[in-house]
Design a protein around this motif. Structure first.
Motif, mmCIF file in Angstrom:
data_model
loop_
_atom_site.group_PDB
_atom_site.id
_atom_site.type_symbol
_atom_site.label_atom_id
_atom_site.label_comp_id
_atom_site.label_asym_id
_atom_site.label_seq_id
_atom_site.Cartn_x
_atom_site.Cartn_y
_atom_site.Cartn_z
ATOM 1 N N HIS B 153 0.839 -1.197 0.000
ATOM 2 C CA HIS B 153 0.000 0.000 0.000
ATOM 3 C C HIS B 153 0.873 1.244 0.000
ATOM 4 O O HIS B 153 0.573 2.244 -0.641
ATOM 5 C CB HIS B 153 -0.883 -0.027 1.243
ATOM 6 C CG HIS B 153 -1.865 1.100 1.290
ATOM 7 N ND1 HIS B 153 -2.906 1.206 0.401
ATOM 8 C CD2 HIS B 153 -1.948 2.183 2.105
ATOM 9 C CE1 HIS B 153 -3.593 2.296 0.677
ATOM 10 N NE2 HIS B 153 -3.038 2.907 1.702
ATOM 11 N N LYS B 154 1.976 1.154 0.714
ATOM 12 C CA LYS B 154 2.838 2.311 0.846
ATOM 13 C C LYS B 154 3.805 2.439 -0.331
ATOM 14 O O LYS B 154 4.021 3.513 -0.862
ATOM 15 C CB LYS B 154 3.629 2.180 2.145
ATOM 16 C CG LYS B 154 3.868 3.512 2.816
ATOM 17 C CD LYS B 154 4.407 3.292 4.205
ATOM 18 C CE LYS B 154 4.815 4.619 4.808
ATOM 19 N NZ LYS B 154 5.356 4.464 6.139
ATOM 20 N N ARG B 156 4.111 0.197 -3.274
ATOM 21 C CA ARG B 156 3.674 -0.221 -4.612
ATOM 22 C C ARG B 156 4.810 -0.720 -5.485
ATOM 23 O O ARG B 156 5.079 -0.170 -6.549
ATOM 24 C CB ARG B 156 2.986 0.925 -5.344
ATOM 25 C CG ARG B 156 1.859 1.413 -4.544
ATOM 26 C CD ARG B 156 0.726 1.921 -5.342
ATOM 27 N NE ARG B 156 -0.324 2.143 -4.364
ATOM 28 C CZ ARG B 156 -1.601 2.086 -4.599
ATOM 29 N NH1 ARG B 156 -2.016 1.843 -5.792
ATOM 30 N NH2 ARG B 156 -2.456 2.280 -3.666
ATOM 31 N N ARG B 158 6.328 -3.013 -8.090
ATOM 32 C CA ARG B 158 5.635 -3.637 -9.211
ATOM 33 C C ARG B 158 5.604 -5.161 -9.117
ATOM 34 O O ARG B 158 4.596 -5.781 -9.373
ATOM 35 C CB ARG B 158 6.326 -3.215 -10.512
ATOM 36 C CG ARG B 158 5.436 -3.306 -11.704
ATOM 37 C CD ARG B 158 6.043 -2.531 -12.837
ATOM 38 N NE ARG B 158 5.714 -1.129 -12.702
ATOM 39 C CZ ARG B 158 5.496 -0.329 -13.740
ATOM 40 N NH1 ARG B 158 5.589 -0.794 -14.944
ATOM 41 N NH2 ARG B 158 5.214 0.929 -13.556
ATOM 42 N N ARG B 222 -2.138 -15.267 2.291
ATOM 43 C CA ARG B 222 -2.663 -14.649 1.069
ATOM 44 C C ARG B 222 -4.055 -14.070 1.312
ATOM 45 O O ARG B 222 -4.374 -12.966 0.873
ATOM 46 C CB ARG B 222 -2.716 -15.675 -0.065
ATOM 47 C CG ARG B 222 -3.180 -15.058 -1.364
ATOM 48 C CD ARG B 222 -2.616 -15.779 -2.527
ATOM 49 N NE ARG B 222 -3.052 -17.150 -2.536
ATOM 50 C CZ ARG B 222 -3.363 -17.829 -3.632
ATOM 51 N NH1 ARG B 222 -3.267 -17.235 -4.795
ATOM 52 N NH2 ARG B 222 -3.727 -19.074 -3.578
ATOM 53 N N THR B 238 -9.627 6.256 4.500
ATOM 54 C CA THR B 238 -9.278 7.641 4.171
ATOM 55 C C THR B 238 -9.665 8.554 5.332
ATOM 56 O O THR B 238 -8.903 9.452 5.707
ATOM 57 C CB THR B 238 -10.009 8.084 2.895
ATOM 58 O OG1 THR B 238 -9.890 7.073 1.914
ATOM 59 C CG2 THR B 238 -9.437 9.382 2.371
ATOM 60 N N VAL B 241 -7.105 8.062 7.878
ATOM 61 C CA VAL B 241 -5.837 8.678 7.491
ATOM 62 C C VAL B 241 -5.909 10.184 7.730
ATOM 63 O O VAL B 241 -4.934 10.809 8.136
ATOM 64 C CB VAL B 241 -5.507 8.362 6.018
ATOM 65 C CG1 VAL B 241 -4.335 9.195 5.538
ATOM 66 C CG2 VAL B 241 -5.199 6.889 5.852
ATOM 67 N N VAL B 255 -7.736 -0.810 10.800
ATOM 68 C CA VAL B 255 -7.664 -1.853 9.780
ATOM 69 C C VAL B 255 -7.948 -3.223 10.400
ATOM 70 O O VAL B 255 -8.772 -3.985 9.894
ATOM 71 C CB VAL B 255 -6.279 -1.846 9.086
ATOM 72 C CG1 VAL B 255 -6.218 -2.913 8.018
ATOM 73 C CG2 VAL B 255 -6.001 -0.476 8.482
#
Lengths: 632, 342
Positions: B153-154, B156, B158, B222, B238, B241, B255
């Motif tokens: 999340h922080k 990313r 790839r 997972r 959000t 946050v 969370v």
């Protein structure tokens, strides 16, 4: 992002190829290696050699040959097991869906209950009844998995059967069986294929497991599970013996799993395959229109918020066509600034950037972004804790903005407790006071309730109370009334108005509704395709003294209440705003603009000051556009 | 037996916007409990019937299977009466249930010991094994999944998600008997650190517990990763946050409760599947638990033992499912009030 092509999943091809190879092996292996696998030799429990790559078993038989030959029995057993499990599950699950309502309710409950039994219990019971053998273990595991597949089919079929076309077919009077085969099953083909491969993977692992512990295939027959059990006995002498059957089970299970995952990705366009963000083509458009707005705005030392040249892009490479381009604005204490525009115009992004709440994947920069005189424009810097108490945020959908698993009270009081060190009791008193100010009925009760126990309007008031808790100097309201009933909307707008006057607070109100903006705000910024195209006072907006054709079009498309205006027909805005991945050349509004000229298509107009005050970005129009569009 | 639940095929159970009707004041808990207890009663009844039928469904004469073809008629008759096969089917069921209620599970045909004593000796071993395995699954899987989601999340990265998915898919596809074989080879034979023979002692239980836990751990990690990512995308995060909380506080108070809610349902299924894994694994390491006992009993047609063990396994599964439901009701108030809408 929506146009990116579906990538053919690598997993799908790898899984399919492996399974195909295994099937071929299952057919040919006993023919080719059948004899050599049965041949005894004096080399007992031998290690690997050129002749016996995986060594030999206690009777001197070649382990590799036996592993290859066992493919047929193992795979055939798994195939039949899958057929029983998936076939039985599909029939049971789908029948329940199309059956009458009472049967359906009962059946679904029954399946839910049956799932509580682990499959091993059913499998053990059935092998106990019929004695361990190939047949009993296949039936046992097949039946044991039926409830799970029935449930999955049921869930899938329920979602299909509630689709409009099935409802219509039922209304038309189609018979349930016909409904099932004509409308439900065909639409389930994809997901069921996924289920089948997952079922096959489970079957091969479980079957081998039961054979491994001696409840499956019996001597002299052998499958991979039995071979692995034998290898475990010889592990101290010839460890490589375990390699053959072990790897075979793993590869087969993996291949089926890969096929299932791959199919799933292939069939589900929302899956992770598509998540790859498409890189945008860098374009020159837009770049030449940057900064003038910032230059036009005088420094405003008394502003609560000051933004200069805010740019937001999806990724660093796409600076050419950012989502928000060079936005500058000021909001003073006691002032309500409206930002209006269609969805995708960048208004919410702008608001979130001011609150420093942009999603982690977005890149942004600003020449100035200050709140209460404190500079927060460094995107790399962690957001200052001050923002938590200085800025209150009200979001669009109050039903999703409270954490459903927690009581309302602690969520409201959190900022005061964490950042201002208030005791629980003091914070609760403060919260109740704010709830009262936001006209929430019986606030003490609300504090102890869960969000889902409050009505929509009540939740939005509670959200506003939470935003006001620490008496912030800036309130950002992102479409605060969009998700509410019309009757509640007016209440909430009134509440915001009262707050701004009694608290002398700066408010940034985001809305797609030009009428909401014109009732509540003092000043309005109109955004289009990521930039401000016009800024004007609310008086000018109300009187229709607008300059930009887009603002005019927004006004003409909004229904009016004054009796004199009733006769005027509404004029829908033709066309669509440019897609975010489309390069913008010239004025972004050109394609939809009735006043468009050649210049508009080549050069993005800069914002310029207007004689009546305010700014607008248009090559053609410099004064109020009175019904210009109507005559066009 | 753990990869039965395809993680991808299930929808997120807590993800839907299923807003329950408003419930003011009065506790819907009694209705919720009643409904769940009703389900438990049905499950127990079906289980008892199933174990009862095991002996009755055996093709041919179960008594003859037991004593063999050479036995005398008297012997046969004795076994028949011991199995209670002489009464009518209804009477047999009444007797069976009556015995169960008074705690009698019958005696083993092979050892003549009461089945309850066998269970008393072996069940603790199995419980210890399953409990330790569950602890490993949660202690390793939960933080791994949540940490991965938070990290992605922080940052990313790839390749991050696909690498994690690949590793957990591979891990989740490892059957416990393969894991067990590998562990025995590595730790018992190659490096001689731990015994290959399983048992109740700490050193004897580590390898079996790891074998049971390995695949569920990967699947669970997972699952938690997916659920955490989904929660992190929610609007209420959000909101959280915007409060600029320290990240430990954000994850712990905002969370975690929601991840727990959505993870519990599938976690419960995983736990039930773990019982199956325990039965298999006990046979890899020869652990003296009920898993090895039931396999021996099946091979020897020792019906009272089979019935007793399947009954106990089933009751355990039912108890777990019930416990998960109750915890779910405690954690997520919507579960409780949803009963009314049904």
């Amino acid at each position: 992002m929506t146009t990116s092509k579906r990538r053919k999943p690598f997993a799908l091809w790898l899984g399919a190829a492996l399974l195909l190879a295994l099937s071929v092996l299952a057919v040919v292996a006993p023919i080719i290696w059948g004899d050599s696998a049965a041949a005894l030799s004096s080399e007992v429990r031998g290690g690997p050699s050129a002749e016996h790559l995986l060594g030999t078993d206690p009777l001197g038989r070649d382990v590799l040959d036996r592993t290859l030959v066992a493919a047929r029995l193992t795979l055939a057993m798994a195939a039949v097991t899958t057929l029983i499990a998936v076939g039985g599950g599909i029939v049971l699950g789908a029948t329940i869906v199309v059956a009458g309502r009472r049967v359906r309710g009962l059946g679904e409950r029954l399946i839910d209950l049956m799932i509580a039994y682990p499959p091993i219990i059913v499998a053990l019971s059935i092998t106990a009844i019929f004695r361990p053998s190939v047949g009993s273990v296949v039936v046992a595991i097949g039946l044991a998995f039926v409830p799970q597949f029935a449930r999955l089919t049921n869930t899938l079929a329920s979602s299909v059967s509630s689709k409009d076309y099935v409802v219509v077919a039922r209304l038309v009077g189609l018979r349930p069986t016909r409904l099932l085969f004509r409308h439900v099953i065909p639409n389930l083909a994809g997901p069921l294929l996924v289920l089948t491969s997952v079922g096959f993977a489970s079957a091969i692992i479980t079957l081998s497991g039961l054979s491994f512990i001696g409840l499956g295939v019996q001597e002299p027959s052998y499958d991979w599970g039995r071979l692995l059990a034998q290898a475990l006995q010889d592990l101290g002498v010839n460890p490589i013996e375990a390699f053959g059957p072990g790897i075979a089970i793993l590869i087969t299970g993996l291949a089926a799993g890969l096929l299932g995952d791959g199919l799933n990705q292939f069939l589900d366009p929302r899956g992770p395959v598509r998540r790859r963000r498409r890189r945008r083509a860098a374009t020159s458009g837009g770049a030449d229109a940057r900064t003038p707005h910032a230059a036009l705005l005088a420094p405003a030392p008394d502003a609560v918020v000051s933004v200069r040249d805010l740019t937001i892009a999806a990724s660093p490479e796409s600076v050419g066509a950012p989502l928000v381009r060079g936005v500058s604005l000021d909001v003073r204490a006691g002032e309500i600034l409206g930002i209006v525009g269609e969805s995708g115009s960048g208004k919410s992004l702008t608001a979130m950037a001011i609150a420093r709440l942009l999603a982690p994947g977005l890149h942004w920069s600003a020449e100035t972004l200050s709140i209460n005189g404190a500079d927060v424009s460094d995107a790399r810097e962690q957001t200052p804790v001050r923002l938590a108490t200085d800025v209150g945020v009200v979001f669009q959908d109050p039903s999703s903005c409270f954490n459903p698993a927690r009581h309302v009270g602690p969520q409201i009081t959190e900022v005061a407790r964490v950042h201002q060190g208030l005791s629980k009791r003091a914070a609760n008193e403060l919260a109740i006071e704010r709830l009262r100010e936001a006209r929430v009925s019986s606030p003490e009760v609300r504090m102890r309730q869960y969000p889902h126990e409050l009505s929509g309007g009540m939740r939005q008031r509670a959200m506003i109370a939470m935003a006001l808790l620490t008496s912030p100097s800036l309130l950002i309201a992102d479409e605060p009334t969009t998700a509410l009933d019309v009757t509640v909307q007016a209440d909430v707008l009134q509440l915001l108005h009262r707050i701004s006057t009694t608290r002398n607070m700066a408010i940034v109100l985001i809305s797609h509704d030009i009428k909401v903006v014109s009732t509540l705000c003092h000043r309005v910024c109109v955004m289009y395709a990521g930039r401000i195209v016009e800024e004007l006072t609310v008086e000018d907006l109300r009187e229709g003294r607008v300059c930009h054709p887009y603002t005019r079009a927004l006004l003409d498309a909004a229904p009016r209440l004054e009796p004199s205006a009733r006769q005027v027909p509404l004029i829908p805005l033709p066309g669509r705003p440019p897609q975010p991945d489309q390069p913008i050349v010239g004025c972004a509004f050109a394609d939809r603009c009735p006043l468009v000229t050649d210049r508009c298509r080549q050069e993005d107009p800069a914002l310029r000051a207007l004689p009546r005050g305010g700014v607008a970005a248009c090559h053609v129009s410099t004064g109020p556009l009175e019904d210009l569009l109507v005559t066009q | 037996m753990t990869s039965i639940i395809p993680a991808s095929a299930h929808g997120a159970p807590g993800g839907g916007a299923a807003v329950a009707p408003r419930v003011r004041g009065g506790a819907p808990w009694s209705a919720f409990l009643l409904r769940r207890l009703g389900g438990v009663a049905v499950l127990v009844a079906v289980l008892v019937l199933m174990t009862f039928l095991i002996v009755r469904l055996v093709p041919g004469d179960p008594a003859r299977n037991l004593v063999g073809l050479t036995a005398s008629t008297e012997q046969l008759q004795a076994v028949r009466s011991q199995l209670g096969l002489e009464d009518s089917l209804g009477q047999q069921l009444v007797n069976y249930v009556g015995n169960l209620v008074s705690g009698g599970l019958g005696d083993s045909f092979v050892t003549s010991q009461p089945v309850s004593r066998l269970l008393g000796e072996r069940l603790p071993v199995t419980a210890e094994l399953a409990g330790l395995a569950l602890a490993i699954v949660i202690v390793v899987g939960f933080p791994a999944g949540m940490g991965m989601a938070a990290w992605q999340h922080k940052r990313r990265v790839r390749w991050g998600d696909s690498a994690f998915t690949t590793v957990t898919s591979l891990g989740g596809a490892m059957p416990e008997y393969v894991t067990g074989t590998v562990l025995i080879y590595l730790f018992a034979l190659k490096f001689d650190l731990l015994p290959a023979q399983g048992g109740a002692a700490p050193s004897e239980i580590i390898l079996p517990a790891l074998s049971v836990a390995f695949a569920p751990m990967a699947i669970f990690a997972r699952l938690v990763r997916n659920e955490t990512s989904a929660v992190l995308g929610k609007e209420y995060i959000t909101t959280a946050v915007s409060k600029r909380l320290p990240s430990w506080r954000l994850y712990l108070t905002h969370v975690l409760p929601n991840v727990v809610t959505s993870t519990l349902t599938l976690g419960g299924l995983l736990l039930v599947a773990l019982l199956g894994g325990t039965v298999i694994t006990e046979n890899v390491f020869n652990v003296p638990g009920i898993g090895t006992a039931v396999v021996n009993a099946i091979l020897q047609s020792d019906y009272p033992v089979i019935q007793g063990i399947i009954l106990v396994l089933g009751l355990l599964a039912i108890a777990i499912t019930f416990a998960v439901d109750i915890v779910l009701g405690l954690v997520d108030p919507r579960t409780v009030s949803a009963v009314r809408s049904q």
